[in-house]
Write an enzyme that holds these catalytic residues in place. Structure first.
Site, PDB file in Angstrom:
ATOM      1  N   LYS A  31     -12.291 -23.577 -76.409  1.00  0.00           N
ATOM      2  CA  LYS A  31     -13.816 -24.100 -75.965  1.00  0.00           C
ATOM      3  C   LYS A  31     -14.255 -25.215 -76.768  1.00  0.00           C
ATOM      4  O   LYS A  31     -14.822 -26.136 -76.092  1.00  0.00           O
ATOM      5  CB  LYS A  31     -14.584 -22.800 -76.090  1.00  0.00           C
ATOM      6  CG  LYS A  31     -16.162 -22.870 -76.205  1.00  0.00           C
ATOM      7  CD  LYS A  31     -16.824 -21.869 -76.192  1.00  0.00           C
ATOM      8  CE  LYS A  31     -17.309 -21.447 -77.643  1.00  0.00           C
ATOM      9  NZ  LYS A  31     -18.370 -22.176 -78.345  1.00  0.00           N
ATOM     10  N   ASN A  32     -14.162 -25.232 -78.008  1.00  0.00           N
ATOM     11  CA  ASN A  32     -14.702 -26.267 -78.938  1.00  0.00           C
ATOM     12  C   ASN A  32     -13.960 -27.742 -78.955  1.00  0.00           C
ATOM     13  O   ASN A  32     -14.148 -28.667 -79.433  1.00  0.00           O
ATOM     14  CB  ASN A  32     -14.929 -25.741 -80.242  1.00  0.00           C
ATOM     15  CG  ASN A  32     -15.979 -24.771 -80.338  1.00  0.00           C
ATOM     16  OD1 ASN A  32     -16.544 -24.399 -79.280  1.00  0.00           O
ATOM     17  ND2 ASN A  32     -16.197 -23.831 -81.369  1.00  0.00           N
ATOM     18  N   ARG A  79     -25.400 -25.911 -77.013  1.00  0.00           N
ATOM     19  CA  ARG A  79     -25.651 -27.085 -77.892  1.00  0.00           C
ATOM     20  C   ARG A  79     -24.735 -28.350 -77.484  1.00  0.00           C
ATOM     21  O   ARG A  79     -25.186 -29.547 -77.592  1.00  0.00           O
ATOM     22  CB  ARG A  79     -25.163 -26.488 -79.375  1.00  0.00           C
ATOM     23  CG  ARG A  79     -25.614 -27.334 -80.377  1.00  0.00           C
ATOM     24  CD  ARG A  79     -25.339 -26.910 -81.644  1.00  0.00           C
ATOM     25  NE  ARG A  79     -25.438 -27.910 -82.568  1.00  0.00           N
ATOM     26  CZ  ARG A  79     -26.382 -28.363 -83.322  1.00  0.00           C
ATOM     27  NH1 ARG A  79     -27.659 -27.722 -82.691  1.00  0.00           N
ATOM     28  NH2 ARG A  79     -26.389 -29.353 -84.213  1.00  0.00           N
ATOM     29  N   ASP A 132     -25.728 -21.158 -79.626  1.00  0.00           N
ATOM     30  CA  ASP A 132     -25.947 -19.747 -80.436  1.00  0.00           C
ATOM     31  C   ASP A 132     -27.004 -20.113 -81.534  1.00  0.00           C
ATOM     32  O   ASP A 132     -27.185 -21.145 -81.919  1.00  0.00           O
ATOM     33  CB  ASP A 132     -24.556 -19.953 -81.307  1.00  0.00           C
ATOM     34  CG  ASP A 132     -23.314 -19.612 -80.476  1.00  0.00           C
ATOM     35  OD1 ASP A 132     -22.251 -20.156 -80.443  1.00  0.00           O
ATOM     36  OD2 ASP A 132     -23.523 -18.449 -79.763  1.00  0.00           O
ATOM     37  N   PRO A 150     -30.388 -28.519 -86.918  1.00  0.00           N
ATOM     38  CA  PRO A 150     -30.905 -29.689 -86.583  1.00  0.00           C
ATOM     39  C   PRO A 150     -29.653 -30.784 -86.067  1.00  0.00           C
ATOM     40  O   PRO A 150     -28.402 -30.564 -86.178  1.00  0.00           O
ATOM     41  CB  PRO A 150     -31.260 -30.257 -87.859  1.00  0.00           C
ATOM     42  CG  PRO A 150     -30.550 -29.446 -88.890  1.00  0.00           C
ATOM     43  CD  PRO A 150     -30.222 -28.212 -88.119  1.00  0.00           C
ATOM     44  N   VAL A 151     -30.092 -31.780 -85.480  1.00  0.00           N
ATOM     45  CA  VAL A 151     -29.368 -32.982 -85.159  1.00  0.00           C
ATOM     46  C   VAL A 151     -29.742 -34.198 -85.723  1.00  0.00           C
ATOM     47  O   VAL A 151     -29.370 -35.228 -85.294  1.00  0.00           O
ATOM     48  CB  VAL A 151     -29.489 -33.223 -83.442  1.00  0.00           C
ATOM     49  CG1 VAL A 151     -28.740 -31.680 -82.672  1.00  0.00           C
ATOM     50  CG2 VAL A 151     -31.041 -33.218 -82.937  1.00  0.00           C
ATOM     51  N   ASP A 152     -30.267 -34.043 -86.927  1.00  0.00           N
ATOM     52  CA  ASP A 152     -30.422 -35.329 -87.888  1.00  0.00           C
ATOM     53  C   ASP A 152     -29.556 -36.070 -88.257  1.00  0.00           C
ATOM     54  O   ASP A 152     -29.559 -37.454 -87.899  1.00  0.00           O
ATOM     55  CB  ASP A 152     -31.185 -34.740 -89.034  1.00  0.00           C
ATOM     56  CG  ASP A 152     -30.343 -33.892 -89.808  1.00  0.00           C
ATOM     57  OD1 ASP A 152     -29.703 -33.060 -89.098  1.00  0.00           O
ATOM     58  OD2 ASP A 152     -30.325 -34.033 -90.771  1.00  0.00           O
ATOM     59  N   ASP A 201     -16.237 -19.388 -87.382  1.00  0.00           N
ATOM     60  CA  ASP A 201     -16.379 -18.582 -85.968  1.00  0.00           C
ATOM     61  C   ASP A 201     -15.255 -17.433 -86.164  1.00  0.00           C
ATOM     62  O   ASP A 201     -15.490 -16.385 -85.261  1.00  0.00           O
ATOM     63  CB  ASP A 201     -15.769 -19.323 -85.084  1.00  0.00           C
ATOM     64  CG  ASP A 201     -16.743 -20.461 -84.766  1.00  0.00           C
ATOM     65  OD1 ASP A 201     -16.392 -21.623 -84.099  1.00  0.00           O
ATOM     66  OD2 ASP A 201     -18.158 -20.607 -85.020  1.00  0.00           O
TER      67      ASP A 201
HETATM   68  C1  EPZ Z   1     -19.420 -26.581 -83.835  1.00  0.00           C
HETATM   69  O1  EPZ Z   1     -20.789 -26.334 -84.063  1.00  0.00           O
HETATM   70  C2  EPZ Z   1     -18.704 -25.505 -83.054  1.00  0.00           C
HETATM   71  N1  EPZ Z   1     -19.373 -25.805 -81.847  1.00  0.00           N
HETATM   72  C3  EPZ Z   1     -19.253 -24.290 -83.604  1.00  0.00           C
HETATM   73  O2  EPZ Z   1     -18.654 -23.293 -82.751  1.00  0.00           O
HETATM   74  C4  EPZ Z   1     -18.535 -23.980 -84.928  1.00  0.00           C
HETATM   75  O3  EPZ Z   1     -19.023 -22.744 -85.481  1.00  0.00           O
HETATM   76  C5  EPZ Z   1     -19.108 -25.208 -85.750  1.00  0.00           C
HETATM   77  O4  EPZ Z   1     -18.773 -26.621 -85.132  1.00  0.00           O
HETATM   78  C6  EPZ Z   1     -18.246 -25.246 -87.041  1.00  0.00           C
HETATM   79  O5  EPZ Z   1     -17.030 -25.533 -86.939  1.00  0.00           O
HETATM   80  C7  EPZ Z   1     -18.982 -26.714 -80.868  1.00  0.00           C
HETATM   81  O6  EPZ Z   1     -17.961 -27.242 -81.142  1.00  0.00           O
HETATM   82  C8  EPZ Z   1     -19.406 -26.569 -79.467  1.00  0.00           C
HETATM   83  P1  EPZ Z   1     -21.654 -28.589 -87.091  1.00  0.00           P
HETATM   84  P2  EPZ Z   1     -22.013 -27.669 -84.692  1.00  0.00           P
HETATM   85  O7  EPZ Z   1     -22.444 -29.601 -86.810  1.00  0.00           O
HETATM   86  O8  EPZ Z   1     -21.017 -28.913 -84.079  1.00  0.00           O
HETATM   87  C9  EPZ Z   1     -25.568 -28.475 -89.862  1.00  0.00           C
HETATM   88  C10 EPZ Z   1     -18.759 -21.055 -81.726  1.00  0.00           C
HETATM   89  O9  EPZ Z   1     -18.922 -19.799 -82.080  1.00  0.00           O
HETATM   90  N2  EPZ Z   1     -26.093 -29.704 -89.317  1.00  0.00           N
HETATM   91  O10 EPZ Z   1     -20.336 -28.828 -87.820  1.00  0.00           O
HETATM   92  O11 EPZ Z   1     -22.942 -27.435 -84.275  1.00  0.00           O
HETATM   93  C11 EPZ Z   1     -25.733 -27.353 -88.971  1.00  0.00           C
HETATM   94  O12 EPZ Z   1     -27.238 -26.750 -88.962  1.00  0.00           O
HETATM   95  C12 EPZ Z   1     -19.598 -22.396 -82.202  1.00  0.00           C
HETATM   96  O13 EPZ Z   1     -17.682 -21.496 -81.036  1.00  0.00           O
HETATM   97  C13 EPZ Z   1     -27.157 -30.335 -89.749  1.00  0.00           C
HETATM   98  O14 EPZ Z   1     -27.826 -30.278 -90.420  1.00  0.00           O
HETATM   99  O15 EPZ Z   1     -21.372 -27.624 -86.174  1.00  0.00           O
HETATM  100  C14 EPZ Z   1     -24.582 -26.390 -89.508  1.00  0.00           C
HETATM  101  O16 EPZ Z   1     -25.482 -25.651 -90.820  1.00  0.00           O
HETATM  102  C15 EPZ Z   1     -20.718 -21.575 -83.181  1.00  0.00           C
HETATM  103  N3  EPZ Z   1     -27.488 -31.742 -89.047  1.00  0.00           N
HETATM  104  C16 EPZ Z   1     -23.820 -27.156 -90.235  1.00  0.00           C
HETATM  105  O17 EPZ Z   1     -24.293 -28.354 -90.278  1.00  0.00           O
HETATM  106  C17 EPZ Z   1     -26.869 -32.150 -88.055  1.00  0.00           C
HETATM  107  O18 EPZ Z   1     -27.124 -33.132 -87.437  1.00  0.00           O
HETATM  108  C18 EPZ Z   1     -22.666 -27.275 -89.233  1.00  0.00           C
HETATM  109  O19 EPZ Z   1     -22.707 -27.693 -88.203  1.00  0.00           O
HETATM  110  C19 EPZ Z   1     -25.771 -31.354 -87.515  1.00  0.00           C
HETATM  111  C20 EPZ Z   1     -25.189 -30.148 -88.123  1.00  0.00           C
END
Ligand code: EPZ
Length: 429
Positions: free
Chosen positions: A21-22, A92, A116, A122-124, A304
Site C-alpha cells: 500500500k505504502n 494522507r 490515520d 503536520p506537513v511542514d 506499522d
Molecule cells: C508513511 O506515513 C506511511 N504512510 C505510514 O503508514 C507509516 O507509518 C509512516 O510513513 C512511517 O513509516 C504512507 O506511506 C501512505 P512520516 P507518513 O512523514 O509519510 C512527522 C499505515 O498504517 N512529520 O515519516 O505520514 C509526523 O508527524 C500508515 O500504513 C512532521 O513532523 O510518515 C510523524 O510523527 C500509517 N512533519 C513522523 O514525522 C512533516 O512534514 C513520521 O511521519 C512530515 C512528518
C-alpha cells in the site's frame, strides 16, 4: 463492516501478500508527472487505493483497470490544479499530488490531508521542501496553495527522515531540470520503489552516500512497474501465525523486515527465512520471552507493526514494552485489547504489556488506525470464545485487502457482517 470471530483455531498454510500500500499510493501520485501512459501491477484491492485512483480521475487522468491488480493510467482531460477535498481528506498520501501538479501546471491547491489519526501529522517538511525548490506556498482555508513560475533544483536537508516528505519532494524534483539532492532522506524500501519508478519514467533517481539524488527533466515518459510485496501485511500475518500457535509461511522479502524478525527471534519464536519468504511456527506462547521494542524510522522496528505486535505480547508471560518513536499516538488498540482481557498500560509514548495466559471473547471497536484494527482481529483469533470486532470506520480495508478471506483460507473462523446486520449484543448474551 464487522468481524465475528470464533477464536482458538491455529492458522496453518501459505500466504502471498499483496502489493505494498505504502508504495502503490505514491506510485499512483507519480502517474501525474507524465502524459504518457503508465501501467502498475500488483496494485492491492484497498479502500485507500480506490480513493487515490478516484483522485487521479478527478484530476483528469483516465484510469483503466486491466484486471488482476493491474491498472493503466493514461491522459484524459487536461490536468486540474485543484484536488477535491472529499477525497484528500480521506487519505494522507493524496496530499503528495501537490508537488507534481505544481511542477506540471505552475500552481496547485490541495486540502490539508486526512487519513490515520496518529497524533498531529503536520506537513511542514513537505512545504519547506517545496519552497526550497522555488515554490511560493501559502496555507489558506484548510488547504495549501502553491505557485511557481519556475521551479529550480535544490539541496533539501530534512531535519527528520519523513517518508512522505522524502517521496513528495522526490516526485516533484523529477520534473525540475537539474539535480536535486535530499539530505537525511527516509530509508524505507517503499522510497526505493518510487526512485526506481522515477528512473523508469526518465528522471534518474538514486541513493548516493546517504542522500537521494534526482536528476529532473522537463518531460517524462511512460513506464510499467510491479509493486513490491507489502512488508507490513507480511509481518501482520506472521504475527497471526504465532499468536494462534499455528504454522505459517508468508511469501515476502525478509530483508525488508529485519528488525521485526530479530524481535520475533529474541522472543524465542521459531522462524525460517528464504529468498521466497518466512516460515513461522509456535506451539506454546508461554514458552516465549517478553521484549522491549522501540519503533523508529527504517531500518528500525516499523511503527506499522507496533499494534499487531502488542496483540502477540498480550499473551507472552512477563512484562513487555513498546515505545512508539515515530507517531505521537499509536495506541488506539489499547482499549480494545484490554476489553479482550489484555493487561496494557500506556505511559507517555510507551505501552507496558503484562502477558496473560488467556484472552477472552468480547465486543470491541476499531478506532482511528487500520493497524489497530488488525491488532484487535489478531487478538480475537487467539481468544477462547466469540468476539465481535466492530469496524464502523472501515479502517481495516484501508490497509488490508481481503483480510477476513485470507485468514479464513488459513483456518480462522471469521465472518464479515455488514454494519446493519450486526445488532448490538444483548447484555448477558
Ligand atoms: C508513511 O506515513 C506511511 N504512510 C505510514 O503508514 C507509516 O507509518 C509512516 O510513513 C512511517 O513509516 C504512507 O506511506 C501512505 P512520516 P507518513 O512523514 O509519510 C512527522 C499505515 O498504517 N512529520 O515519516 O505520514 C509526523 O508527524 C500508515 O500504513 C512532521 O513532523 O510518515 C510523524 O510523527 C500509517 N512533519 C513522523 O514525522 C512533516 O512534514 C513520521 O511521519 C512530515 C512528518
Amino acid at each position: 463492516m464487522n468481524y465475528r470471530i470464533l477464536g482458538g483455531r491455529a492458522l496453518t498454510g501459505e500466504v502471498t501478500v499483496p502489493g505494498a500500500k505504502n508504495a502503490v499510493l505514491h506510485l499512483l501520485a507519480a502517474a501525474l508527472l507524465t502524459d504518457e501512459p503508465v501501467v502498475l501491477r500488483d496494485v492491492p484491492d484497498l479502500r485507500d487505493v480506490r480513493t487515490q485512483l478516484a483522485l487521479l480521475e478527478a484530476l483528469g487522468k483516465r484510469v483503466e483497470p486491466l484486471g488482476e491488480g493491474t491498472y493503466r493510467i493514461a491522459p484524459g482531460r487536461a490536468l486540474a490544479a485543484e484536488a477535491p477535498s472529499e477525497l484528500v481528506r480521506q487519505l494522507r498520501a493524496s496530499f503528495h499530488v501537490l508537488g507534481p501538479l505544481l511542477a506540471r501546471l505552475g500552481e496547485a491547491y490541495v486540502p490539508l490531508p486526512g487519513g490515520d489519526v496518529l497524533g498531529p501529522r503536520p506537513v511542514d517538511l513537505h512545504l519547506r521542501g517545496l519552497e526550497a525548490l522555488g515554490a511560493d506556498v501559502e496555507v489558506v482555508e484548510g488547504g495549501v496553495c502553491a505557485r511557481a513560475r519556475r521551479l529550480r533544483p535544490a539541496t533539501i536537508a530534512l531535519p527528520y527522515p519523513s517518508v512522505g516528505a522524502t517521496i513528495h519532494l522526490a516526485l516533484t524534483a523529477a520534473l525540475v531540470p537539474g539535480t536535486t539532492v535530499i539530505e537525511n532522506p527516509a530509508r524505507e524500501p517503499e522510497v526505493d520503489e518510487i526512485l526506481a519508478f522515477l528512473s523508469a519514467l526518465g528522471a534518474p533517481a538514486r541513493r548516493k552516500g546517504g542522500r537521494i539524488e534526482v536528476r529532473g527533466r522537463e518531460e517524462l515518459g511512460g513506464a510499467e512497474h510491479r509493486a513490491m510485496p507489502d512488508r507490513i501485511c507480511a509481518g501482520t500475518y506472521l504475527l497471526a501465525g504465532v499468536l494462534t500457535r499455528g504454522e505459517l509461511t508468508v511469501r515476502c522479502r525478509p530483508w525488508h523486515l529485519r528488525p521485526f524478525l530479530d524481535t520475533l527471534r529474541a522472543m524465542g519464536v521459531e522462524l525460517r527465512e528464504s529468498s521466497e519468504g518466512v516460515a513461522v511456527r509456535c506451539e506454546d506462547l508461554r514458552a516465549l520471552r517478553p521484549v522491549a521494542v522501540e519503533t523508529e524510522p527504517y531500518p528500525g522496528f516499523p511503527t506499522d507493526l507496533h499494534p499487531p505486535l502488542a496483540a502477540l505480547l498480550s499473551l507472552v508471560p512477563g512484562e513487555s514494552r513498546i515505545r512508539e518513536g515515530v507517531f505521537q499516538d499509536r495506541f488506539a488498540y489499547a482499549q480494545g485489547l484490554s476489553a479482550l482481557g489484555a493487561r496494557v498500560r500506556i505511559r507517555g509514548r510507551e505501552a507496558i504489556i503484562e502477558g496473560v495466559p488467556q484472552l477472552r471473547g468480547a465486543e470491541v471497536r476499531v478506532e482511528r488506525d487500520n493497524r489497530a484494527g488488525a491488532a484487535l482481529v489478531l487478538a480475537a483469533l487467539a481468544t477462547e470464545g466469540e468476539s465481535l470486532v466492530r469496524d464502523e470506520e472501515e479502517q481495516i480495508p484501508r490497509g488490508y485487502s481481503r483480510f477476513a478471506e485470507t485468514l479464513r483460507s488459513l483456518g480462522a473462523d471469521i465472518t464479515e457482517e455488514s454494519l446493519i446486520a450486526t445488532q448490538p449484543r444483548e447484555e448477558g448474551e
